[in-house]
Design an enzyme around this catalytic site. Structure first.
Site, mmCIF file in Angstrom:
data_model
loop_
_atom_site.group_PDB
_atom_site.id
_atom_site.type_symbol
_atom_site.label_atom_id
_atom_site.label_comp_id
_atom_site.label_asym_id
_atom_site.label_seq_id
_atom_site.Cartn_x
_atom_site.Cartn_y
_atom_site.Cartn_z
ATOM 1 N N ASP A 169 13.447 8.568 -13.127
ATOM 2 C CA ASP A 169 14.400 8.500 -12.011
ATOM 3 C C ASP A 169 15.278 9.756 -11.948
ATOM 4 O OD1 ASP A 169 15.567 7.285 -9.804
ATOM 5 O OD2 ASP A 169 17.039 6.184 -11.003
ATOM 6 N N ASN A 184 9.983 0.862 -3.336
ATOM 7 C CA ASN A 184 10.102 2.229 -2.797
ATOM 8 C C ASN A 184 9.518 2.367 -1.391
ATOM 9 O OD1 ASN A 184 9.738 3.774 -6.077
ATOM 10 N ND2 ASN A 184 11.612 3.354 -4.932
HETATM 11 C C1 IPE Z 1 12.813 3.186 -9.988
HETATM 12 O O1 IPE Z 1 13.645 4.115 -9.384
HETATM 13 C C2 IPE Z 1 11.395 3.390 -9.557
HETATM 14 C C3 IPE Z 1 10.755 4.627 -9.998
HETATM 15 C C4 IPE Z 1 11.264 5.507 -10.812
HETATM 16 C C5 IPE Z 1 9.415 4.819 -9.527
HETATM 17 P P1 IPE Z 1 14.445 3.781 -8.055
HETATM 18 O O2 IPE Z 1 15.227 4.993 -7.705
HETATM 19 O O3 IPE Z 1 13.529 3.258 -7.012
HETATM 20 O O4 IPE Z 1 15.388 2.578 -8.516
HETATM 21 P P2 IPE Z 1 16.758 2.032 -7.946
HETATM 22 O O5 IPE Z 1 16.617 1.941 -6.456
HETATM 23 O O6 IPE Z 1 17.824 3.021 -8.340
HETATM 24 O O7 IPE Z 1 16.946 0.728 -8.633
HETATM 25 C C1 IPE Z 2 12.437 8.740 -8.833
HETATM 26 O O1 IPE Z 2 13.415 9.585 -8.322
HETATM 27 C C2 IPE Z 2 11.100 8.931 -8.155
HETATM 28 C C3 IPE Z 2 10.675 7.818 -7.300
HETATM 29 C C4 IPE Z 2 11.307 6.672 -7.201
HETATM 30 C C5 IPE Z 2 9.478 8.020 -6.532
HETATM 31 P P1 IPE Z 2 14.273 9.157 -7.070
HETATM 32 O O2 IPE Z 2 13.555 9.588 -5.839
HETATM 33 O O3 IPE Z 2 14.631 7.726 -7.122
HETATM 34 O O4 IPE Z 2 15.568 10.054 -7.276
HETATM 35 P P2 IPE Z 2 17.082 9.621 -7.079
HETATM 36 O O5 IPE Z 2 17.292 8.403 -7.915
HETATM 37 O O6 IPE Z 2 17.256 9.337 -5.627
HETATM 38 O O7 IPE Z 2 17.861 10.794 -7.559
HETATM 39 MG MG MG Z 3 16.170 6.692 -7.935
#
Ligand code: IPE
Ligand code: IPE
Ligand code: MG
Length: 251
Positions: A21, A69
């Site tokens: 993340d 997502n």
């Molecule tokens: C969790 O990250 C999913 C992945 C890393 C693929 P998210 O960014 O989707 O999670 P939340 O929304 O902060 O819980």
């Molecule tokens: C994790 O990084 C990757 C996916 C969930 C695909 P994020 O896209 O959630 O990055 P932040 O949390 O918004 O910084």
């Molecule tokens: Mg994230």
């Protein structure tokens, strides 16, 4: 005093799972679009796969795209799907040459056809590899996983293959997405959030959690080593009591 004993009591994890993340926030910190962060995230993932194989980790499970997502803007989702196709095209040869077996978990029927084909090809090609299993969670959700397992078990009951009384923890595990693999010993989540975000709900029952504020594109091999060191300092009791040897070692 007993360094060998301590070493034996704190082996490296067999299975490491990672919630990668922080790509979006990292891109923002660079004044760039979110997609720039996802591309940088692929480089981190690649480096981690190499480091994990070198550390003789048996299973590495990476959360790449959750069932939630899909709520993101279509441009970001499309960009991610294209990126997954591109990365598989580019990386499978090297993974195969390095003895890595690829396995995907998640709701495949929700993914674009071209991606599903690449996934199936990569799995077939690397099926015989034994050095490390790399599990990529794409369109994965822990609730989805449990629902799927229940459906398959229910179908077997209905067809008369098993009785309700035959259902136990092992049988459920054998019907989850990680069937046949050891449960994760260590879960790493980068990006500062302290939550599971619907990752491996069944499998994380006794996993050690390591949360770090480091954003995923900045999670390098040194940071991975820190996470492993942290894991090795943990005392895993699984509901039991402290082993006597460990207490003597003054840990
Ligand atoms: C969790 O990250 C999913 C992945 C890393 C693929 P998210 O960014 O989707 O999670 P939340 O929304 O902060 O819980
Ligand atoms: C994790 O990084 C990757 C996916 C969930 C695909 P994020 O896209 O959630 O990055 P932040 O949390 O918004 O910084
Ligand atoms: Mg994230």
């Amino acid at each position: 005093m007993f360094p060998d004993a301590v070493k034996n009591l704190h082996p490296l994890p067999r299975h490491v799972a990672v919630i990668m993340d922080g790509n979006g926030r990292w891109a923002q910190s660079q004044g760039r679009q979110r997609h720039f962060g996802h591309r940088a995230g692929v480089r981190s993932a690649r480096a981690l796969v190499e480091a994990a194989a070198e550390q003789q980790i048996q299973v590495l499970t990476l959360f790449a795209f959750s069932s939630e997502n899909w709520k993101r803007p279509a441009t970001e989702v499309d960009g991610l799907m294209r990126l997954f196709v591109e990365v598989l095209q580019r990386e499978v040869d090297a993974l195969h040459e390095n003895g890595i077996q690829l396995r995907f978990i998640g709701a495949r029927d929700t993914l674009p056809t071209i991606l599903r084909k690449r996934m199936a090809d990569a799995e077939a090609r690397t099926a015989g590899n034994t050095r490390m299993t790399l599990v990529l969670a794409v369109a994965y959700g822990g609730h989805w996983d449990i629902v799927e397992a229940v459906r398959r078990v229910a179908a077997k009951v209905k067809s008369g293959h098993i009785e309700p009384g035959d259902i136990d923890e092992q049988l459920i595990q054998r019907h989850t997405a990680l069937a046949g693999l050891p449960a994760p010993d260590l879960l790493i989540r980068t990006g500062g959030e302290k939550r599971i975000s619907n990752f491996l709900l069944w499998d994380l029952a006794y996993t050690e959690f390591y949360f770090t504020p480091t954003l995923w594109p900045e999670f390098d091999t040194g940071r991975f080593r820190e996470a492993l060191e942290h894991y090795r300092s943990r005392q895993r009791r699984f509901g039991g009591v402290v082993p006597v040897r460990e207490a003597v070692a003054g840990d």
